[in-house]
Design an enzyme around this catalytic site. Structure first.
Site, short mmCIF file in Angstrom:
data_model
loop_
_atom_site.label_atom_id
_atom_site.label_comp_id
_atom_site.label_asym_id
_atom_site.label_seq_id
_atom_site.Cartn_x
_atom_site.Cartn_y
_atom_site.Cartn_z
N LYS A 53 -47.23 50.82 -18.77
CA LYS A 53 -47.70 49.44 -18.72
C LYS A 53 -48.04 49.08 -17.29
CE LYS A 53 -45.69 44.95 -19.28
NZ LYS A 53 -44.46 44.28 -19.37
N LYS A 71 -43.23 51.01 -15.83
CA LYS A 71 -43.72 49.63 -15.77
C LYS A 71 -43.93 49.25 -14.32
CE LYS A 71 -42.49 44.92 -17.03
NZ LYS A 71 -41.62 44.10 -17.87
#
Ligand code: PBG
Ligand code: ZN
Length: 330
Positions: free
Chosen positions: A256, A203
């Site tokens: 992500k 992330k």
């Protein structure tokens, strides 16, 4: 042979039978690939449009259940829940309240659509009054940072509360060190050995989460998330992050953002055999929605192409705000 006496190897794409073209498609989106985010807040009968995410809504547990029912009838198989609590505090204690908004929504969705896979986002930032993903500690130099180890205890309690309420999968998004192991051992201690963990393993600290923070009402009061989220200029951090989460017990790993990080998806796909999810985040959604509204892009073709690219890069599962639309098109 072509006119120059050389063999022609080119596929005659222009004249290909449309069905043959379809048959030769190597990547095909499927409703089964999609996970639809759902924002739930306390109350009843709520369907509040989110200005920063046109077409998305904050729902109460009852309208979330109706929505899950409708999505299931459309062929969607999974939702990812984000909670917006009534009250916030410095610790984010609302996050592990067994009667909190997420456990309520999980229970109601499970009743309305038992076949739906219910995944819950496990983090503290929607529940803390400062908006950080864990409690804050002040160092000797006066600098304020997230207290990693204190956050672990809280995150483990959140995961247990969600799993007890019936969540099928828990998805820690905080990026604290050691969280997957902490959550796994807490779940196991409580006998929740069958609840898988989908970890936001890779992330990046990203501007592309800005609309989400308005949607989930989790804006930061100070600082940023760069102490624990990854630097988008340092892709060699990707493999170690994935390996660590897998060693700690992650069942599904997530990348992500997605569409702006296709190279990263490809790297993770090549680095491990674990199921891989990719999150087409709020800012990526917003860019497409805005371009469509301005008449620069045709929605269906553009969204299909971008979402297919995420799958082509190697994602098994795609978390997308376009899930409902895609389900209608596929
Ligand atoms: C919270 C969380 C965020 C997103 C998912 N979970 C925001 C953040 O980390 O700042 C972003 C999702 C999106 O932008 O669509 N930890
Ligand atoms: Zn967070």
């Amino acid at each position: 042979m072509n006119g120059f006496g050389f063999p022609t190897r080119r596929m005659r794409r222009l004249r290909m039978h449309a069905t043959l073209r379809e048959m030769l498609a190597e990547v095909r989106l499927d409703r089964m690939d999609l996970i639809a985010p759902l924002f739930v807040r306390e109350g009843e009968g709520i369907r509040r449009p989110i200005a920063a995410l046109p077409g998305q809504f904050q729902l109460s547990p009852d309208t979330a259940a109706e929505t899950a029912r409708r999505w299931s009838d459309l062929g969607l198989r999974a939702v990812l829940l984000f909670g917006i609590p009534k009250c916030k505090d410095a610790a984010g204690s609302g996050a592990w309240d067994p009667a909190g908004v997420v456990p309520q929504a999980v229970a109601q969705i499970k009743r309305a659509a038992p076949e739906m896979v219910v995944i819950t986002d496990v983090c503290l930032c929607e529940y803390t009054n400062h908006g950080h993903c864990g409690p804050i500690t002040t160092g000797a130099d006066g600098a304020r940072t997230v207290d990693n180890d204190a956050a672990l205890l809280s995150l483990a309690r959140v995961a247990v509360a969600h799993a007890r309420s019936g969540a099928d999968v828990v998805a820690p998004s905080d990026m604290m060190d050691g969280r997957v192991a902490a959550i796994r051992s807490a779940l196991d201690d409580q006998g929740l050995i069958h609840t898988p963990i989908m970890s936001y393993a890779v992330k990046f600290a990203s501007q592309l989460y800005a609309p989400f923070r308005e949607a989930a009402e989790g804006s930061l009061r100070f600082g940023d998330r760069r102490s624990h989220q990854m630097d988008f200029r340092a892709p060699r951090q990707v493999r170690p992050e994935v390996m660590l989460d897998l060693q700690e017990g992650a069942d599904i790993v997530m990348v992500k953002p997605a569409a702006t990080y296709l190279d990263v998806i490809q790297t993770v796909r090549a680095a491990c055999d674990a199921p891989l999810a990719a999150y087409h985040v709020s800012g990526e959604y917003g860019m497409l929605v805005a371009a469509v509204q301005l008449g620069f892009l045709e929605e269906r073709a553009a969204v299909m192409e971008v979402t297919t690219a995420i799958k082509r890069a190697g994602a098994d599962l795609i978390i997308t705000y376009f899930a409902e639309k895609l389900a209608g098109w596929l």
